[in-house]
Design a protein around this motif. Sequence first.
Motif, PDB file in Angstrom:
ATOM      1  N   LEU A  75      46.675  45.495  70.119  1.00 50.54           N
ATOM      2  CA  LEU A  75      46.632  45.012  68.630  1.00 50.54           C
ATOM      3  C   LEU A  75      45.786  45.955  67.961  1.00 50.54           C
ATOM      4  CD1 LEU A  75      44.705  43.236  66.486  1.00 50.54           C
ATOM      5  CD2 LEU A  75      47.246  42.458  66.976  1.00 50.54           C
ATOM      6  N   SER A  76      46.167  46.375  66.669  1.00 50.97           N
ATOM      7  CA  SER A  76      45.476  47.296  65.813  1.00 50.97           C
ATOM      8  C   SER A  76      45.013  46.655  64.661  1.00 50.97           C
ATOM      9  CB  SER A  76      46.304  48.621  65.481  1.00 50.97           C
ATOM     10  OG  SER A  76      46.446  49.266  66.735  1.00 50.97           O
ATOM     11  N   LEU A  77      43.925  47.317  64.070  1.00 54.01           N
ATOM     12  CA  LEU A  77      43.172  46.474  62.870  1.00 54.01           C
ATOM     13  C   LEU A  77      43.009  47.430  61.900  1.00 54.01           C
ATOM     14  CD1 LEU A  77      41.945  44.488  65.343  1.00 54.01           C
ATOM     15  CD2 LEU A  77      41.559  43.170  63.344  1.00 54.01           C
ATOM     16  N   ARG A  78      43.013  47.460  60.598  1.00 59.76           N
ATOM     17  CA  ARG A  78      42.364  48.350  59.588  1.00 59.76           C
ATOM     18  C   ARG A  78      41.548  47.608  58.697  1.00 59.76           C
ATOM     19  NH1 ARG A  78      46.194  51.532  55.624  1.00 59.76           N
ATOM     20  NH2 ARG A  78      45.667  49.361  54.727  1.00 59.76           N
ATOM     21  N   ILE A  79      40.216  47.858  58.597  1.00 53.75           N
ATOM     22  CA  ILE A  79      39.378  47.155  57.621  1.00 53.75           C
ATOM     23  C   ILE A  79      39.119  48.198  56.656  1.00 53.75           C
ATOM     24  CG2 ILE A  79      37.295  46.052  57.059  1.00 53.75           C
ATOM     25  CD1 ILE A  79      37.638  44.680  59.976  1.00 53.75           C
ATOM     26  N   ARG A  80      39.547  48.102  55.511  1.00 52.85           N
ATOM     27  CA  ARG A  80      39.490  48.885  54.223  1.00 52.85           C
ATOM     28  C   ARG A  80      38.498  48.291  53.071  1.00 52.85           C
ATOM     29  NH1 ARG A  80      44.466  52.029  51.916  1.00 52.85           N
ATOM     30  NH2 ARG A  80      43.947  53.214  53.747  1.00 52.85           N
ATOM     31  N   ASP A  81      37.342  49.066  52.605  1.00 51.91           N
ATOM     32  CA  ASP A  81      36.767  48.678  51.579  1.00 51.91           C
ATOM     33  C   ASP A  81      36.585  49.815  50.463  1.00 51.91           C
ATOM     34  OD1 ASP A  81      33.934  50.284  51.629  1.00 51.91           O
ATOM     35  OD2 ASP A  81      34.137  49.434  53.979  1.00 51.91           O
ATOM     36  N   ARG A  82      36.072  49.448  49.501  1.00 49.13           N
ATOM     37  CA  ARG A  82      35.782  50.339  48.332  1.00 49.13           C
ATOM     38  C   ARG A  82      34.288  50.151  47.828  1.00 49.13           C
ATOM     39  NH1 ARG A  82      39.753  49.188  43.555  1.00 49.13           N
ATOM     40  NH2 ARG A  82      39.795  47.085  44.503  1.00 49.13           N
ATOM     41  N   GLY A  83      33.462  50.486  48.878  1.00 47.97           N
ATOM     42  CA  GLY A  83      32.257  50.393  48.911  1.00 47.97           C
ATOM     43  C   GLY A  83      31.490  51.751  49.017  1.00 47.97           C
ATOM     44  N   GLY A  84      32.260  52.882  48.399  1.00 46.35           N
ATOM     45  CA  GLY A  84      31.584  53.964  48.074  1.00 46.35           C
ATOM     46  C   GLY A  84      31.507  55.097  49.135  1.00 46.35           C
ATOM     47  N   TYR A 130      34.070  59.698  50.720  1.00 47.64           N
ATOM     48  CA  TYR A 130      33.085  59.671  50.112  1.00 47.64           C
ATOM     49  C   TYR A 130      33.019  59.307  48.567  1.00 47.64           C
ATOM     50  CZ  TYR A 130      27.904  60.409  48.797  1.00 47.64           C
ATOM     51  OH  TYR A 130      26.661  60.092  48.247  1.00 47.64           O
ATOM     52  N   THR A 131      32.311  58.237  48.066  1.00 46.02           N
ATOM     53  CA  THR A 131      32.336  57.806  46.490  1.00 46.02           C
ATOM     54  C   THR A 131      33.539  56.707  46.329  1.00 46.02           C
ATOM     55  OG1 THR A 131      33.952  59.610  45.556  1.00 46.02           O
ATOM     56  CG2 THR A 131      31.378  60.133  45.704  1.00 46.02           C
ATOM     57  N   HIS A 132      34.317  56.669  47.224  1.00 40.25           N
ATOM     58  CA  HIS A 132      35.347  55.928  47.378  1.00 40.25           C
ATOM     59  C   HIS A 132      35.107  54.634  48.180  1.00 40.25           C
ATOM     60  CE1 HIS A 132      39.378  53.970  46.304  1.00 40.25           C
ATOM     61  NE2 HIS A 132      39.711  53.861  47.416  1.00 40.25           N
ATOM     62  N   GLY A 133      35.383  54.713  49.554  1.00 39.27           N
ATOM     63  CA  GLY A 133      35.418  53.737  50.380  1.00 39.27           C
ATOM     64  C   GLY A 133      35.357  54.151  52.004  1.00 39.27           C
ATOM     65  N   CYS A 134      35.760  53.246  52.846  1.00 41.72           N
ATOM     66  CA  CYS A 134      35.757  53.515  54.132  1.00 41.72           C
ATOM     67  C   CYS A 134      36.904  52.700  54.836  1.00 41.72           C
ATOM     68  CB  CYS A 134      34.694  53.185  54.854  1.00 41.72           C
ATOM     69  SG  CYS A 134      33.235  54.293  54.694  1.00 41.72           S
ATOM     70  N   ASP A 135      37.578  53.532  55.681  1.00 37.97           N
ATOM     71  CA  ASP A 135      38.636  52.727  56.710  1.00 37.97           C
ATOM     72  C   ASP A 135      37.944  52.707  57.966  1.00 37.97           C
ATOM     73  OD1 ASP A 135      40.146  52.501  54.457  1.00 37.97           O
ATOM     74  OD2 ASP A 135      41.604  53.922  55.321  1.00 37.97           O
TER      75      ASP A 135
END
Length: 434
Positions: A290-299, A403-408
């Motif tokens: 089972l694979s998950l990707r959690i993506r944010d736009r927190g910088g 960087y400056t956008h978010g993380c996966d």
Amino acid sequence: MRPLCRRPQSLLRALHTSPSTPPPFSPPPQPVPLSTLLPSSPSPSLPALLESANRTRLLLPPRLRRRVHAHESLPYIVASNPYIARVHALYANALEVLSAVGEVGDEQENREFAEVLVGVVREHTQNIPTLARGFRECRPYISPSSTSAFLDSAIHDRIGIRLIAEQHLALSLSHSSSSTPTSPSSTSSASPQALTEASTPGVIDWHCSPARILRACARFVGDLCEGTLGASPELVVEGDVDATFAYAPVHIEYILTEVLKNAYRASVESSPSSPPPPVHATLSRTPSHLSLRIRDRGGGVSPAHLPKLFDYAFSTASFEDGEEGGGMEGGPYAAQQVGGAADLGEEEGVDGGLFAELTGRGLQTGLGTLSGLGYRGRPGSLPLARLYASYFPGGVLELVSVYTHGCDVFIRLPDLGHTGVGGAGVGVGKEGVI
């Protein structure tokens, strides 16, 4: 009835007696296949329960002994730290108590043994926060790499010890609460695998729903974030939202809660004057994982901090962010912290990276604070989340920052019911060892 323990004193009182000196050498723990720990039916019979009890009493002492030897291998000035010495004494006492348990031969003796296990588990609730405080104090005397190696081993062993103990406790509870035996006609034509997957008691949920756990964790973290920061992003769940697989729900809950806490805080702090951007969670199911990707736009994470993101000892002083006391420990959700009974007396105004996070709460259940989390140079509990994700063979947690956008954050968890992962004799834990 023969006595359960070779010693006349109460087993629970023995948890607080002076530890005996362990033998100078003992063989390492043997691999434990996952299938060995699991019952063959939803309601385990008494013989199966006694088999589990005797297996548990033989599996735990070698793992406790390994922790005792690990403490005795520390430099003297580190091992003599009162917090680290406290954990050493707990492991030594638990080893003495469980080594004294004789063969469990009937239901009453199993109840006594279960009481001993409950006592051991409760005594060790604060081990990781206590160790973290001790290693914080000993940073001048031990290298970060040695600290990381010790804590990795300690947390990995702790997970295994709790899995073994709590699996038997779950079987004992299921056996004592079952009022009617399983009808032979309902199980005679079922395969062993079908019986195992039919809601067997224990730490493994054969129909675990990651989407359901995601939403539950998001509600908790959202309330926490709203109460602490005044805002909370929306979670959007996409992909194979109806997928289920066999896994330990408590592990998924811990991993997802820690990752979401980072994503939520970063999202809110990156948009102080506007609603925070949503966090997206994407699920993908394959036959074995089972694979998950959690993506944010927190910088995202600063390139200067990225190499140290999973380092226990990594810290940037919170004062450079204009915070006090390492973050949000005084927020309205601070009272929800579970595992603070150690009362380790944290110094005011000191930020110790993950050490500060650990000393504020327990490992598995203390999720009621955002302290120390976020992507401005502090790793939060990502090292712990990665340990949980990689505990079963094939598990992975990786972070990619723009960087400056978010993380996966990419998480891959093995289906423990898939042939070749858990059911075919591959052991629990790294290299098959709990």
